[in-house]
Write a protein that holds these residues in place. Structure first.
Motif, mmCIF file in Angstrom:
data_model
loop_
_atom_site.group_PDB
_atom_site.id
_atom_site.type_symbol
_atom_site.label_atom_id
_atom_site.label_comp_id
_atom_site.label_asym_id
_atom_site.label_seq_id
_atom_site.Cartn_x
_atom_site.Cartn_y
_atom_site.Cartn_z
ATOM 1 N N ARG A 1 0.915 -1.249 -0.014
ATOM 2 C CA ARG A 1 -0.194 0.010 -0.004
ATOM 3 C C ARG A 1 0.890 1.598 0.019
ATOM 4 O O ARG A 1 0.733 1.976 -0.739
ATOM 5 C CB ARG A 1 -0.992 -0.078 1.224
ATOM 6 N N VAL A 2 1.977 1.199 0.837
ATOM 7 C CA VAL A 2 2.896 2.505 0.946
ATOM 8 C C VAL A 2 3.428 2.687 -0.447
ATOM 9 O O VAL A 2 3.290 3.920 -0.926
ATOM 10 C CB VAL A 2 3.775 2.360 2.054
ATOM 11 N N GLU B 1 0.593 4.203 -2.684
ATOM 12 C CA GLU B 1 -0.147 5.150 -2.314
ATOM 13 C C GLU B 1 0.362 6.468 -1.862
ATOM 14 O O GLU B 1 0.033 7.567 -1.689
ATOM 15 C CB GLU B 1 -1.109 4.637 -1.213
ATOM 16 N N ASP B 2 1.652 6.176 -1.201
ATOM 17 C CA ASP B 2 2.204 7.334 -0.493
ATOM 18 C C ASP B 2 3.295 8.136 -1.357
ATOM 19 O O ASP B 2 4.534 7.577 -1.574
ATOM 20 C CB ASP B 2 2.940 6.862 0.822
ATOM 21 N N CYS C 1 7.756 8.321 -1.267
ATOM 22 C CA CYS C 1 8.356 7.160 -0.648
ATOM 23 C C CYS C 1 9.316 6.506 -1.711
ATOM 24 O O CYS C 1 9.133 6.186 -2.826
ATOM 25 C CB CYS C 1 7.250 6.040 -0.361
ATOM 26 N N TRP D 1 12.497 8.658 2.319
ATOM 27 C CA TRP D 1 11.287 9.503 2.052
ATOM 28 C C TRP D 1 11.979 11.059 1.323
ATOM 29 O O TRP D 1 13.010 11.334 1.701
ATOM 30 C CB TRP D 1 10.631 10.250 3.170
ATOM 31 N N ASP E 1 6.866 14.679 2.875
ATOM 32 C CA ASP E 1 6.513 13.270 2.460
ATOM 33 C C ASP E 1 6.325 12.466 3.633
ATOM 34 O O ASP E 1 5.353 11.577 3.705
ATOM 35 C CB ASP E 1 7.230 12.675 1.366
ATOM 36 N N ALA F 1 3.439 13.226 5.820
ATOM 37 C CA ALA F 1 2.001 12.829 4.990
ATOM 38 C C ALA F 1 1.913 11.462 5.316
ATOM 39 O O ALA F 1 0.688 10.765 5.579
ATOM 40 C CB ALA F 1 1.938 13.047 3.771
ATOM 41 N N HIS F 2 2.743 10.561 5.471
ATOM 42 C CA HIS F 2 3.045 9.240 5.529
ATOM 43 C C HIS F 2 2.450 8.877 6.677
ATOM 44 O O HIS F 2 1.767 7.847 6.889
ATOM 45 C CB HIS F 2 4.300 8.467 5.207
ATOM 46 N N SER G 1 -1.114 8.844 6.789
ATOM 47 C CA SER G 1 -1.798 8.219 5.921
ATOM 48 C C SER G 1 -2.663 6.930 6.141
ATOM 49 O O SER G 1 -2.461 6.336 7.467
ATOM 50 C CB SER G 1 -0.675 7.559 4.865
ATOM 51 N N PRO G 2 -3.604 6.611 5.267
ATOM 52 C CA PRO G 2 -4.313 5.371 5.713
ATOM 53 C C PRO G 2 -3.655 4.072 5.855
ATOM 54 O O PRO G 2 -3.814 3.223 6.896
ATOM 55 C CB PRO G 2 -5.339 5.136 4.672
ATOM 56 N N GLN H 1 -1.812 4.299 9.372
ATOM 57 C CA GLN H 1 -2.855 4.318 10.257
ATOM 58 C C GLN H 1 -3.239 2.821 10.651
ATOM 59 O O GLN H 1 -3.578 2.259 11.743
ATOM 60 C CB GLN H 1 -4.102 5.068 10.222
#
Length: 103
Positions: free
Chosen positions: A29-30, A33-34, A37, A55, A60, A63-64, A67-68, A71
């Protein structure tokens, strides 16, 4: 300016496989989505798991941290660690060759 993160986790032995599976899912996911990265890598030691991250900017990384994916990771690890996670935020110090001298 990029940042390198070294996050060391100490999973309880009975949760180690579950924690690794969670990290594998979150890594995907990272990566997808992030933004910013450059590296998000799981490494295994006998009694610990170490995430090495890179990063592109402090923004950035910030924000990570909200991030969903992050979390979800935090929630999934609750109660499965034998010690607090050790997180080091580092600034690369280039030395030697460009390819070998920094993460």
């Amino acid at each position: 300016m990029s940042l390198v993160i070294v996050a060391t986790m100490f999973p309880k032995p009975e949760y180690r496989d579950e924690v690794i599976a969670t990290l594998e899912e979150v890594i995907g996911r990272v990566h997808a989505e992030d933004a910013g990265c450059e590296l998000y890598s799981l490494n295994e030691g006998r009694d610990r798991l170490v995430m090495i991250e890179k990063w592109a900017s402090p923004e950035d990384l910030q924000a990570h941290s909200v991030s969903p994916a992050f979390q979800a990771l935090t929630a999934a690890l609750d109660g499965k660690m034998s010690a607090e996670m050790d997180v080091q935020v580092l600034q690369p110090h280039a030395a030697g060759t460009a390819q070998q001298g920094q993460v």
